[in-house]
Design an enzyme around this catalytic site. Structure first.
Site, PDB file in Angstrom:
ATOM      1  N   ASP A  67       2.676  -7.371  18.100  1.00  6.16           N
ATOM      2  CA  ASP A  67       1.675  -6.350  18.407  1.00  6.16           C
ATOM      3  C   ASP A  67       1.679  -5.267  17.336  1.00  6.16           C
ATOM      4  O   ASP A  67       2.592  -5.211  16.498  1.00  6.16           O
ATOM      5  CB  ASP A  67       1.884  -5.755  19.810  1.00  6.16           C
ATOM      6  N   ASN A 136       5.787  -1.223  32.754  1.00  4.73           N
ATOM      7  CA  ASN A 136       4.631  -1.579  33.591  1.00  4.73           C
ATOM      8  C   ASN A 136       4.420  -3.089  33.645  1.00  4.73           C
ATOM      9  O   ASN A 136       3.380  -3.561  34.094  1.00  4.73           O
ATOM     10  CB  ASN A 136       3.358  -0.890  33.067  1.00  4.73           C
ATOM     11  N   HIS A 138       4.202  -5.119  31.044  1.00  7.05           N
ATOM     12  CA  HIS A 138       3.443  -5.704  29.936  1.00  7.05           C
ATOM     13  C   HIS A 138       4.325  -6.572  29.045  1.00  7.05           C
ATOM     14  O   HIS A 138       5.544  -6.394  28.983  1.00  7.05           O
ATOM     15  CB  HIS A 138       2.685  -4.629  29.136  1.00  7.05           C
ATOM     16  N   GLU A 143      -1.609  -5.194  28.640  1.00 10.50           N
ATOM     17  CA  GLU A 143      -1.444  -4.207  29.700  1.00 10.50           C
ATOM     18  C   GLU A 143      -2.015  -4.739  31.018  1.00 10.50           C
ATOM     19  O   GLU A 143      -2.992  -5.497  31.017  1.00 10.50           O
ATOM     20  CB  GLU A 143      -2.209  -2.930  29.315  1.00 10.50           C
TER      21      GLU A 143
HETATM   22  P1  PGA Z   1      11.740  -1.641  24.947  1.00  6.74           P
HETATM   23  O1  PGA Z   1      10.173  -1.969  25.014  1.00  6.74           O
HETATM   24  O2  PGA Z   1      12.409  -2.905  24.501  1.00  6.74           O
HETATM   25  O3  PGA Z   1      11.822  -0.548  23.919  1.00  6.74           O
HETATM   26  O4  PGA Z   1      12.165  -1.213  26.308  1.00  6.74           O
HETATM   27  C1  PGA Z   1       9.689  -3.013  25.774  1.00  6.74           C
HETATM   28  C2  PGA Z   1       8.181  -2.880  25.883  1.00  6.74           C
HETATM   29  O5  PGA Z   1       7.689  -1.794  26.215  1.00  6.74           O
HETATM   30  O6  PGA Z   1       7.477  -3.876  25.657  1.00  6.74           O
END
Ligand code: PGA
Length: 240
Positions: A67, A136, A138, A143
């Site tokens: 992403d 959340n 995702h 999302e």
């Molecule tokens: P994180 O992010 O590994 O920094 O917790 C995960 C995400 O939000 O996809």
């Protein structure tokens, strides 16, 4: 879906690196979708250490960026490509030319998204998707709510994601509102998936991913139906 609960973040990082190293040994030119975010950083450090000991050759991998924020060039401090380069590509000796990027600063974002999906197909599909879990639910920037067939595309970030990503960049005002993400369709078609989850703040969402209904409101819940999924979580994320 296989759920592996390990003691702590270090154990998670070692186990994740072992899974990736096994795949790379079996298929040195594998195509891998690779997440940034905090959780996989320990896995990448372990892999870099294996390479330093000449126990891993990652130089032939083909890496697909998971992403990107819209509007940022690769040298912007918030660029996820820059983060991937520092944390994985450089330490593992993967040349830029072996990366299928999602360039956030491309003049025609729709065209680069279509080219990304075409590149995944042309590569014969994705061998492994390495993913983190958003608070959340995702995956990448898919999302909620999201369709399982969603292609790679431009998305608006939800306030929850802007808030959660603000910690990386100084504050919510520094987080771009739009992003490019590998689509759910590409992620769910991967032959293997590694989802890494660490910390008590992920406990509620991880439970919904594993034990809740498959729903567009929890994008990662679609993994219940995907091929060969390993979830590596530490005890803080799952509980004793
Ligand atoms: P994180 O992010 O590994 O920094 O917790 C995960 C995400 O939000 O996809």
């Amino acid at each position: 879906m296989q759920l592996n609960i390990v003691d702590d973040y270090d154990a998670l990082s070692r186990a994740g690196a072992a899974l990736m190293a096994d795949l790379i040994a079996a298929k040195p030119a594998a195509s891998i979708i690779l997440a940034t975010g905090e959780t996989p950083m320990g896995v990448y450090r372990e892999l870099a250490a294996l390479r330093q000991r000449a126990q891993l050759d990652a130089s032939r991998l083909r890496i697909f960026q998971l992403d990107a924020y819209m509007g940022l060039g690769p040298d912007d401090r918030r660029s996820l490509y820059g983060w991937m380069r520092r944390s994985f590509l450089d330490p593992l000796g993967v040349p830029d030319a072996s990366v299928v990027r999602l360039p956030g600063d491309a003049p025609d974002p729709e065209a680069v998204c279509a080219a990304y999906d075409a590149a995944a197909q042309a590569a014969g599909g994705i061998d492994l998707a390495v993913l983190g879990l958003g608070p959340n639910g995702h995956l990448g920037f898919n999302e909620p709510p999201v369709d399982a067939a969603a292609p790679t595309r431009v998305v608006a970030l939800t306030p929850a994601s802007v808030e959660s990503n603000a910690r990386y960049w100084g504050g919510p005002d520094d987080v771009p509102c739009y992003a490019l993400t590998a689509g759910m369709s590409v992620l769910l078609a991967a032959r293997q998936t590694l989802l890494v989850v660490s910390g008590a703040h992920k406990r509620a969402i991880l439970y919904r991913v594993v034990a809740g209904p498959i729903t567009p409101d929890v994008p990662a819940s679609y993994l219940q139906q995907a091929n060969n999924v390993t979830i590596l979580a530490d005890k803080a994320a799952w509980g004793e």
